[in-house]
Write a protein that holds these residues in place. Structure first.
Motif, mmCIF file in Angstrom:
data_model
loop_
_atom_site.group_PDB
_atom_site.id
_atom_site.type_symbol
_atom_site.label_atom_id
_atom_site.label_comp_id
_atom_site.label_asym_id
_atom_site.label_seq_id
_atom_site.Cartn_x
_atom_site.Cartn_y
_atom_site.Cartn_z
ATOM 1 N N THR A 2 -29.848 -2.466 -1.721
ATOM 2 C CA THR A 2 -28.844 -3.412 -0.998
ATOM 3 C C THR A 2 -29.700 -4.831 -0.532
ATOM 4 O OG1 THR A 2 -29.088 -2.213 0.959
ATOM 5 C CG2 THR A 2 -27.349 -1.884 -0.170
ATOM 6 N N LEU A 3 -29.108 -5.977 -0.329
ATOM 7 C CA LEU A 3 -29.763 -7.049 0.160
ATOM 8 C C LEU A 3 -29.095 -7.352 1.532
ATOM 9 C CD1 LEU A 3 -29.287 -9.288 -2.992
ATOM 10 C CD2 LEU A 3 -31.197 -7.837 -2.600
ATOM 11 N N ARG A 4 -30.102 -7.696 2.353
ATOM 12 C CA ARG A 4 -29.719 -8.010 3.616
ATOM 13 C C ARG A 4 -28.775 -9.233 3.889
ATOM 14 N NH1 ARG A 4 -32.752 -6.697 8.551
ATOM 15 N NH2 ARG A 4 -34.580 -6.528 7.131
ATOM 16 N N ASP A 5 -29.064 -10.404 2.957
ATOM 17 C CA ASP A 5 -28.427 -11.656 3.082
ATOM 18 C C ASP A 5 -27.513 -11.945 1.743
ATOM 19 O OD1 ASP A 5 -29.446 -12.179 5.689
ATOM 20 O OD2 ASP A 5 -31.367 -12.706 4.481
ATOM 21 N N LEU A 56 -20.976 -7.876 -4.796
ATOM 22 C CA LEU A 56 -21.469 -6.845 -5.851
ATOM 23 C C LEU A 56 -22.972 -6.913 -5.768
ATOM 24 C CD1 LEU A 56 -18.708 -7.151 -8.468
ATOM 25 C CD2 LEU A 56 -19.098 -5.168 -7.066
ATOM 26 N N LEU A 57 -23.465 -8.062 -5.622
ATOM 27 C CA LEU A 57 -25.051 -8.261 -5.747
ATOM 28 C C LEU A 57 -25.803 -7.580 -4.461
ATOM 29 C CD1 LEU A 57 -25.613 -11.830 -6.939
ATOM 30 C CD2 LEU A 57 -26.563 -9.730 -8.180
ATOM 31 N N ARG A 58 -25.147 -7.906 -3.261
ATOM 32 C CA ARG A 58 -25.554 -7.554 -2.163
ATOM 33 C C ARG A 58 -25.637 -5.938 -1.737
ATOM 34 N NH1 ARG A 58 -23.277 -9.528 3.617
ATOM 35 N NH2 ARG A 58 -24.355 -7.751 4.162
ATOM 36 N N ALA A 59 -24.347 -5.381 -2.164
ATOM 37 C CA ALA A 59 -24.118 -3.906 -2.082
ATOM 38 C C ALA A 59 -24.905 -3.020 -3.372
ATOM 39 C CB ALA A 59 -22.755 -3.618 -1.919
ATOM 40 N N GLY A 60 -25.619 -3.749 -4.119
ATOM 41 C CA GLY A 60 -26.334 -3.105 -5.063
ATOM 42 C C GLY A 60 -25.496 -2.657 -6.368
#
Ligand code: ATP
Ligand code: MG
Length: 572
Positions: free
Chosen positions: A10-13, A26-30
């Motif tokens: 996952t990404l924080r931002d 979809l990017l942030r949540a992996g």
């Protein structure tokens, strides 16, 4: 799945280059990662959701009598030459030559390959009808890949192809597929609309698109408030009051520096409805290949290029450059339809128009008093304007409105567009050799994943419909101790036995982090096991985004089953 053993990066931002919410989440949540322009990895979470979407599509396609097969991505050029699309398809078709000098392409769609297969196997009317489908990667070298999975270059499609002995049977199958699509998109819990569609580069007679309504959609859909008429604006027809000015002589007026519709209406103090907007295009393909032509709509309208393309029966059109404009006797910014050395296509709404204002074909000059019939004798009239909100419905006279949509599926009654050149023939009951007729039916499986997220999200992340989520339940252990671990392990087993897919968050993280991740990932149900609650024999459960309630540990699984049932019940 145990969270500590998972690959859920996952990404924080929010990623900087993601413009729409589904791409961001979809990017942030992996769920996905970009490999190169328009090409993505589906990470384990993304693949789990894709499999869920595919399962619904398969179930409904199989129930409607279609059979699954799998065709290759690499397709020989010869097949496309036979169908006549090798020249027509344009640069979206990625072509390459192998070490044996054989030219091939990556399949953007599979009409050619399926026709080739069926032509070789079909003998008798007794084998018809048949409907064959696959779920497979497609490649289209899109000019502007964007919005993550919404417009990729490599993407996953369900494509089905049906073959029939006659048009009546094709019409029956078209209705059956239409109904299957209605069921499929309803099962995803989506707000969608079926609309009349242009047949595009695939060709054929009749077509409908299915659109998920979302502001981020790239398509514009026109629909009537009074009846069921709905169509893509590429195709929609609608009525509107005619506009004519005072009849008079054709006369030049000086309009220094005023070339846009806004400038001219302000400068001459005329209504934009009385202006003639003249656009110059260069044509590729068809009888007018290589020619330049002018197309006119009213100043308060937009020209719909897909309609013009059809009126010309060309492969593609592009705005002409300055040299093209000069070649027909025009001046950039001041083109008018009178006295041009080219064909002039004019929107129906200008038929019989008088007292109009148009470009003067001289720098800084317009003409007024233009009379279409008198001054543009060589005009060809066609429906070229784009429907606007407030126009009247062609079916019932009601008021048209516009919405944005994401095209998630399309059905086509192709007729013999492919079966004729590809020789898909059979012996009829009377023993005559006949050409089969054909339908094709696509669903953008990977685009659907993004379309669901466009409709199902909140400020904390994705809010998957229960049966689309990669895991139904986030099992969250809080606090230290053997008891928490043991209670979770027991629940993990029992929940799975009850039919749930469970993500057990046994990481050594603060509760806040675990809740945040469960919400970002979008898991619909939460079951929280804390050391304090366990001392009283209770755990907490609830739906994502709602309140949690305390229930006895021994009842937890049954209560979650009940909660899932009520969520499913509410969705139908
Ligand atoms: P679009 O108008 O969006 O380019 P299309 O009409 O060319 O799509 P079809 O040939 O009808 O697409 O393909 C069937 C389905 O495949 C579409 O309804 C859409 O859901 C999906 N699809 C098409 N192009 C893409 C793409 N570039 N990325 C993701 N999905 C796509
Ligand atoms: Mg389409």
């Amino acid at each position: 799945m145990r969270y500590s053993q998972s690959f859920f990066p996952t990404l924080r931002d929010d990623p900087a280059d993601a413009e729409v919410i589904s791409h961001k989440l979809l990017l942030r949540a992996g769920y996905i990662r970009r490999v190169t322009s328009g090409v993505y990895d589906f990470l384990p979470l993304g693949l789990r959701v894709m499999r869920r979407i595919e399962a619904v599509v398969r179930e409904e396609m199989n129930a409607a009598g279609a059979q699954e097969l799998l065709m290759p991505m690499v397709q020989p050029a010869e097949l496309w030459q036979t169908s006549g699309r090798w020249e027509k398809y344009g640069p979206e078709l990625l072509r390459f030559t192998d070490r044996h000098e054989h030219t091939s392409c990556l399949g953007p769609t599979h009409e050619e390959v399926i026709c080739d297969l069926v032509a070789r196997e079909l003998r008798s009317y007794k084998q018809l009808p048949m409907n064959l489908y696959q779920i497979q990667a497609k490649f289209r070298d899109e000019i502007r890949p964007r919005f993550g999975l919404l417009r990729g270059r490599e993407f996953i499609m369900k494509d089905a192809y049906s073959f029939h002995a006659d048009e009546a049977d094709l019409a029956r199958e078209y209705q059956s597929m239409f109904a299957a699509y209605q069921r499929i998109f309803s099962r995803f819990g989506l707000t969608f609309r079926a609309v009349e569609a242009d047949t595009g580069s695939i060709g054929g007679n009749d077509s409908h698109e299915f659109h998920v309504l979302a502001d981020s959609g790239e398509d514009l859909i026109a629909h009537c408030g009074g009846c069921d008429y709905a169509a893509n604006v590429e195709k929609a027809v609608s009525g509107r009051d005619a506009a004519s000015g005072l009849a008079g002589e054709l006369a030049d007026v000086a309009t220094p520096g005023a070339s846009s519709i806004e400038d001219v209406t302000a400068f001459l103090k005329v209504d934009a409805a009385l202006l003639v907007k003249t656009l110059v295009y260069r044509i590729t393909g068809g009888e007018m290949d290589g020619q330049v032509l002018a197309a006119c709509v009213r100043g308060d309208d937009q020209l719909q290029e897909v309609k013009l393309l059809h009126a010309l029966d060309a492969d593609s059109i592009e705005m002409a450059d300055e040299a093209g404009i000069v070649s027909i006797g025009g001046v950039a910014g001041f083109v008018g339809p009178q006295n041009l050395a080219c064909k002039v296509f004019v929107d129906e709404s200008l038929r019989g128009g008088t007292g109009l204002v148009a470009g003067g074909n001289k720098r800084d000059v317009h003409v007024c008093g233009l009379d279409m019939a008198r001054d543009v004798a060589a005009a060809t009239f066609a429906d070229l304007r784009e429907t606007r909100a407030g126009d009247s419905c062609p079916k019932c006279g009601g008021t048209m409105a516009l919405s944005r949509g994401i095209e998630v599926g399309q059905v086509f009654a192709l007729g013999k567009r492919y079966t004729e050149p590809m020789k898909v023939r059979f012996h009829s009951q009377e023993g005559k050799e006949e050409t089969a007729t054909m339908g094709c039916y696509g669903i953008g499986v990977s685009r659907l994943m993004a379309a669901i997220v466009e409709q199902c999200n909140d400020e904390n992340g994705i809010a998957w419909p229960l049966d689309m989520a990669p895991f139904h339940v986030a099992l969250i252990g809080m606090g230290k101790g053997e008891e928490v671990e043991q209670a979770c392990a027991g629940l993990y087993k029992d929940l799975q036995a009850a039919g749930f897919d469970v993500l057990w968050d046994e990481r050594n993280e603060r509760p806040g982090v675990k809740f945040k991740d469960a919400e970002l990932l979008g898991l619909p149900l939460q079951l929280v096991v804390g050391d304090r609650g366990l001392k009283e024999g209770v755990v907490e459960l609830g739906a994502r985004g709602g309140a949690r309630e305390s229930v006895p540990l021994t009842e937890a699984v049954a209560r979650l089953v009940g909660l899932a049932e009520s969520i499913r019940g509410a969705a139908h």
